[in-house]
Motif scaffolding. Structure first.
Motif, PDB file in Angstrom:
ATOM      1  N   SER A 420      28.534  20.318  22.032  1.00  0.00           N
ATOM      2  CA  SER A 420      27.529  21.116  21.332  1.00  0.00           C
ATOM      3  C   SER A 420      26.763  20.220  20.370  1.00  0.00           C
ATOM      4  CB  SER A 420      28.190  22.255  20.554  1.00  0.00           C
ATOM      5  OG  SER A 420      27.240  22.909  19.735  1.00  0.00           O
ATOM      6  N   VAL A 421      25.454  20.147  20.526  1.00  0.00           N
ATOM      7  CA  VAL A 421      24.671  19.307  19.617  1.00  0.00           C
ATOM      8  C   VAL A 421      24.337  20.031  18.316  1.00  0.00           C
ATOM      9  CG1 VAL A 421      23.682  17.867  21.419  1.00  0.00           C
ATOM     10  CG2 VAL A 421      22.485  19.946  20.734  1.00  0.00           C
ATOM     11  N   LEU A 422      24.474  21.354  18.292  1.00  0.00           N
ATOM     12  CA  LEU A 422      24.134  22.124  17.090  1.00  0.00           C
ATOM     13  C   LEU A 422      25.370  22.549  16.307  1.00  0.00           C
ATOM     14  CD1 LEU A 422      21.354  24.518  18.494  1.00  0.00           C
ATOM     15  CD2 LEU A 422      21.108  22.217  17.519  1.00  0.00           C
ATOM     16  N   LYS A 423      26.526  22.095  16.672  1.00  0.00           N
ATOM     17  CA  LYS A 423      27.766  22.571  16.060  1.00  0.00           C
ATOM     18  C   LYS A 423      27.779  22.399  14.542  1.00  0.00           C
ATOM     19  CE  LYS A 423      32.794  22.048  16.294  1.00  0.00           C
ATOM     20  NZ  LYS A 423      33.939  21.381  16.975  1.00  0.00           N
ATOM     21  N   ASP A 424      27.157  21.338  14.034  1.00  0.00           N
ATOM     22  CA  ASP A 424      27.167  21.061  12.594  1.00  0.00           C
ATOM     23  C   ASP A 424      25.766  21.201  11.992  1.00  0.00           C
ATOM     24  OD1 ASP A 424      28.589  20.433  10.271  1.00  0.00           O
ATOM     25  OD2 ASP A 424      28.185  18.277  10.455  1.00  0.00           O
ATOM     26  N   VAL A 425      24.925  22.030  12.633  1.00  0.00           N
ATOM     27  CA  VAL A 425      23.542  22.215  12.190  1.00  0.00           C
ATOM     28  C   VAL A 425      23.331  23.682  11.822  1.00  0.00           C
ATOM     29  CG1 VAL A 425      21.110  22.015  12.824  1.00  0.00           C
ATOM     30  CG2 VAL A 425      22.766  20.360  13.718  1.00  0.00           C
ATOM     31  N   TYR A 426      23.029  23.934  10.560  1.00  0.00           N
ATOM     32  CA  TYR A 426      22.783  25.311  10.127  1.00  0.00           C
ATOM     33  C   TYR A 426      21.483  25.843  10.738  1.00  0.00           C
ATOM     34  CZ  TYR A 426      26.486  24.959   6.607  1.00  0.00           C
ATOM     35  OH  TYR A 426      27.699  24.825   5.977  1.00  0.00           O
ATOM     36  N   LYS A 427      21.375  27.169  10.812  1.00  0.00           N
ATOM     37  CA  LYS A 427      20.234  27.807  11.467  1.00  0.00           C
ATOM     38  C   LYS A 427      18.909  27.428  10.810  1.00  0.00           C
ATOM     39  CE  LYS A 427      18.782  31.018  14.489  1.00  0.00           C
ATOM     40  NZ  LYS A 427      19.192  31.137  15.898  1.00  0.00           N
ATOM     41  N   THR A 428      18.876  27.370   9.485  1.00  0.00           N
ATOM     42  CA  THR A 428      17.629  26.996   8.830  1.00  0.00           C
ATOM     43  C   THR A 428      17.205  25.584   9.214  1.00  0.00           C
ATOM     44  OG1 THR A 428      18.970  26.443   6.887  1.00  0.00           O
ATOM     45  CG2 THR A 428      17.830  28.559   6.868  1.00  0.00           C
ATOM     46  N   THR A 429      18.176  24.695   9.434  1.00  0.00           N
ATOM     47  CA  THR A 429      17.863  23.339   9.876  1.00  0.00           C
ATOM     48  C   THR A 429      17.411  23.337  11.330  1.00  0.00           C
ATOM     49  OG1 THR A 429      19.542  22.505   8.339  1.00  0.00           O
ATOM     50  CG2 THR A 429      18.739  20.972   9.995  1.00  0.00           C
ATOM     51  N   VAL A 430      17.938  24.260  12.141  1.00  0.00           N
ATOM     52  CA  VAL A 430      17.470  24.401  13.523  1.00  0.00           C
ATOM     53  C   VAL A 430      15.966  24.652  13.545  1.00  0.00           C
ATOM     54  CG1 VAL A 430      17.551  25.892  15.570  1.00  0.00           C
ATOM     55  CG2 VAL A 430      19.681  25.150  14.480  1.00  0.00           C
ATOM     56  N   TYR A 431      15.492  25.528  12.686  1.00  0.00           N
ATOM     57  CA  TYR A 431      14.054  25.798  12.626  1.00  0.00           C
ATOM     58  C   TYR A 431      13.278  24.554  12.200  1.00  0.00           C
ATOM     59  CZ  TYR A 431      14.653  30.822  13.315  1.00  0.00           C
ATOM     60  OH  TYR A 431      14.937  32.053  13.853  1.00  0.00           O
ATOM     61  N   ALA A 432      13.794  23.851  11.183  1.00  0.00           N
ATOM     62  CA  ALA A 432      13.099  22.649  10.709  1.00  0.00           C
ATOM     63  C   ALA A 432      13.050  21.574  11.787  1.00  0.00           C
ATOM     64  CB  ALA A 432      13.788  22.114   9.457  1.00  0.00           C
ATOM     65  N   LEU A 433      14.141  21.398  12.517  1.00  0.00           N
ATOM     66  CA  LEU A 433      14.180  20.411  13.599  1.00  0.00           C
ATOM     67  C   LEU A 433      13.196  20.781  14.708  1.00  0.00           C
ATOM     68  CD1 LEU A 433      18.051  19.983  13.771  1.00  0.00           C
ATOM     69  CD2 LEU A 433      16.442  18.120  13.293  1.00  0.00           C
ATOM     70  N   SER A 434      13.108  22.056  15.032  1.00  0.00           N
ATOM     71  CA  SER A 434      12.217  22.495  16.100  1.00  0.00           C
ATOM     72  C   SER A 434      10.756  22.242  15.735  1.00  0.00           C
ATOM     73  CB  SER A 434      12.444  23.979  16.394  1.00  0.00           C
ATOM     74  OG  SER A 434      13.774  24.222  16.819  1.00  0.00           O
ATOM     75  N   ARG A 435      10.397  22.563  14.502  1.00  0.00           N
ATOM     76  CA  ARG A 435       9.012  22.323  14.073  1.00  0.00           C
ATOM     77  C   ARG A 435       8.704  20.822  14.072  1.00  0.00           C
ATOM     78  NH1 ARG A 435      10.726  26.335  10.186  1.00  0.00           N
ATOM     79  NH2 ARG A 435       9.800  28.373  10.690  1.00  0.00           N
ATOM     80  N   TRP A 436       9.662  20.018  13.602  1.00  0.00           N
ATOM     81  CA  TRP A 436       9.448  18.568  13.551  1.00  0.00           C
ATOM     82  C   TRP A 436       9.284  17.990  14.956  1.00  0.00           C
ATOM     83  CZ3 TRP A 436      12.399  14.504  15.491  1.00  0.00           C
ATOM     84  CH2 TRP A 436      12.026  13.235  15.079  1.00  0.00           C
ATOM     85  N   ARG A 437      10.129  18.430  15.888  1.00  0.00           N
ATOM     86  CA  ARG A 437      10.048  17.878  17.252  1.00  0.00           C
ATOM     87  C   ARG A 437       8.733  18.252  17.927  1.00  0.00           C
ATOM     88  NH1 ARG A 437       8.824  15.885  21.121  1.00  0.00           N
ATOM     89  NH2 ARG A 437      10.049  15.213  22.928  1.00  0.00           N
ATOM     90  N   ASN A 438       8.201  19.405  17.632  1.00  0.00           N
ATOM     91  CA  ASN A 438       6.919  19.800  18.206  1.00  0.00           C
ATOM     92  C   ASN A 438       5.765  18.924  17.709  1.00  0.00           C
ATOM     93  OD1 ASN A 438       7.721  21.807  19.947  1.00  0.00           O
ATOM     94  ND2 ASN A 438       7.120  23.507  18.618  1.00  0.00           N
TER      95      ASN A 438
END
Length: 556
Positions: A420-438
């Motif tokens: 799991s690549v998101l196992k240690d990633v909080y949901k708010t950081t998931v959003y930040a990572l998604s915006r950054w990758r775009n």
């Protein structure tokens, strides 16, 4: 007296247990360093065995194989080329040490043992290694080198002793895993050792993924004035050459490359990519399978997988139920198209009907509830595992740290997977990572530039879609509040009263604490995943499953 010295920092990516392959990496690094007229090659911690080797070092045959490889490397140095400082598990006088060995002139010229063994978080070296005495300097071609192995640099005792015994340059082989803001911490500790001793310091770190740990490289050198005189790249192998000259008894670096280190969201994303790439490749999986829901977690996991492995090794599967919206179907299809990855659709309606028929006699007289919701999740997990069994690809689970913290996941359902690549990633950081990758194509990424996650996936309310009109916030507090509470409980060990003082309602904090503790049995059965924070679930946080301390909730 030698007044010039060229030191090569060999930032390598070893594989635990691959002794021959790791030795070959050292040989390749030495050959590159020789072509650039280096005198000494410094390798990362336990480069011959790979780090951390854990209980492999308890096997006598493994230790014998390591010794044979080191002796063969030592014989190579009879060619008059660069010397090599390697580290390896080393048995001597019936004890096993984490050892640094100087190979030069065709022989092992010196051996020094790690003195300060870490025994916290993911480290348990005291379990498998003996602590060595405080080491003295190593004589190398008229230069006295002080060798500190990783943790030996984190406190001042070893560096102080080496300086008092006449060391002129400090060399620090490391296996220091990534955490957010860890690179800055390493540099600050190195500055402290240089300030205390007045000696320049060379820090060589491992790079690559090993199970849940990711090593980010970022090797560097500091002058005696604490100036940064060389800085290696992060996230990739490199042989970084530094050239030193002795002036008025002090060694000064007159040449060293300086790369700009990343931090924050970019470094978290790179850790996820490298961790997944090495886990898949080192374990020889042909690729990965991802269950696509049309939500942000699976979309981000798919983007990381494509960046790590390439689109041709990523197989996406949409498994709609009668509750799956057309928006989710469209969003999953668009994400696959943006990434250039294959996506198949396998409806789980027939499986739901089959389970309903099969369980109808046993469930007679009872209304549908969360049981039927979990059957949907488990039907999806079984489908992915069937595809994995048939075709060999590894299932990549997509749950994030917020969900895993509070048990918002189905055991043997969406928790199915090998990694799991998101196992240690909080949901708010998931959003930040998604915006950054775009907005950014990361260095070394194998995916496309530009937007890879549809905007609607980022902006819509998250939902498991296991019943009509369901959203995550039906069950959980808003993610910004939840993540702050969890960070206080998991990473900072704050009391309920302290967390309430942050502005959270007492009943919300109590509820999150209960959910966190009750979900421990689920986390014990979760797949491994990339360590990102200071305290990830697993070796960093070892809580009992049977735990009566929750009875104090409401009193703390």
């Amino acid at each position: 007296m030698t007044d010039r010295l060229a030191i090569a920092l060999a930032q390598l990516n070893p594989t635990v247990g691959d002794i021959e392959g790791n030795a070959a990496k050292v040989r390749d690094a030495r050959a590159e360093a020789a072509a650039r007229d280096a005198d000494l090659v410094v390798c990362p911690e336990l480069v011959i065995s790979g780090y951390p080797p854990e209980d492999l070092v308890l096997k006598p045959f493994f230790l014998a194989s390591v010794r044979q490889a080191v002796e063969a490397l030592a014989a190579d140095t009879a060619d008059g080329g660069p010397a090599v400082l390697v580290t390896a598990p080393w048995q001597q006088d019936g004890r096993v040490y984490n050892a640094a060995l100087l190979l030069d002139g065709g022989a092992i010229q010196a051996v020094r043992f790690k003195h300060d063994l870490p025994n916290y978080g993911p480290f348990d070296e005291k379990r498998v290694f003996a602590a060595g005495p405080v080491p003295g300097p190593v004589n190398f071609r008229d230069v006295r080198l002080g060798v500190l192995i990783c943790e030996d640099m984190w406190t001042g005792d070893v560096a102080e002793t080496l300086a008092e015994c006449g060391a002129e340059i400090l060399l620090v082989p490391n296996g220091s895993p990534f955490e957010t803001d860890k690179h800055e911490l390493r540099v600050n500790l190195a500055v402290a050792r240089v300030t205390e001793t007045g000696l320049p310091l060379v820090y060589v770190n491992q790079v690559g993924g090993q199970d849940e740990l990711v090593f980010d490289g970022g090797s560097f050198a500091l002058g005696a004035d604490c100036s940064l005189v060389a800085q290696g790249h992060r996230w990739r192998e490199q042989v970084l050459l530094t050239r030193w000259v002795r002036e008025a008894g002090v060694w000064r670096c007159e040449h060293g490359e300086t790369a700009e280190p990343d931090a924050g969201i970019p470094s978290i994303y790179q850790a996820m990519v490298l961790g997944l790439r090495d886990y898949v490749n080192k374990n020889r999986f042909p690729g990965v399978l991802i269950g696509m829901s049309g939500g942000i977690d699976s979309a981000l996991s798919a983007a990381v997988a494509v960046d790590a492995l390439g689109a041709d090794r990523v197989h996406l599967v949409m498994m709609p139920s009668p509750y799956t919206s057309q928006d989710s179907l469209d969003d999953a299809a668009e994400a696959a198209e943006l990434l250039g990855a294959r996506i198949d659709t396998i409806p789980i309606g027939p499986a739901m009907d089959a389970f309903a028929t099969m369980l109808e006699p046993a469930f007679a007289g009872r209304d549908p509830d969360i049981t039927e919701e979990n059957i949907q999740s488990r039907a999806r997990g079984m489908t992915l595992m069937a595809l994995s069994n048939k075709f060999g690809a590894m299932v990549l689970s997509t749950g994030n740290k917020s969900e895993m913290s509070v048990g918002y996941a189905t055991l043997y359902g969406d928790m199915c997977g090998g990694y799991s690549v998101l196992k240690d990633v909080y949901k708010t950081t998931v959003y930040a990572l998604s915006r950054w990758r775009n907005q950014t194509l990361p260095d070394g990424a194998r995916g496309p530039a530009g937007r890879v996650i549809p905007e609607r996936i980022i902006t819509k309310a998250p939902t498991a879609e296991l019943k009509p009109n369901q959203t995550d916030q039906d069950t959980l507090p808003p993610y910004d509040a939840l993540d702050d509470i969890l960070e206080c409980l998991v990473e900072r060990d704050l009391s309920v009263a302290e967390i309430v003082s942050h502005g959270h309602a007492r009943e919300t904090v109590d509820r999150v604490w209960r959910m966190l503790d009750r979900a421990e049995y689920k986390r014990r059965q979760a797949p491994p995943g990339v360590k990102i924070t200071r305290r990830s679930f697993g070796k960093d946080r070892r809580y009992p499953i049977t735990n009566g301390f929750t009875s104090l909730i409401g009193k703390a």
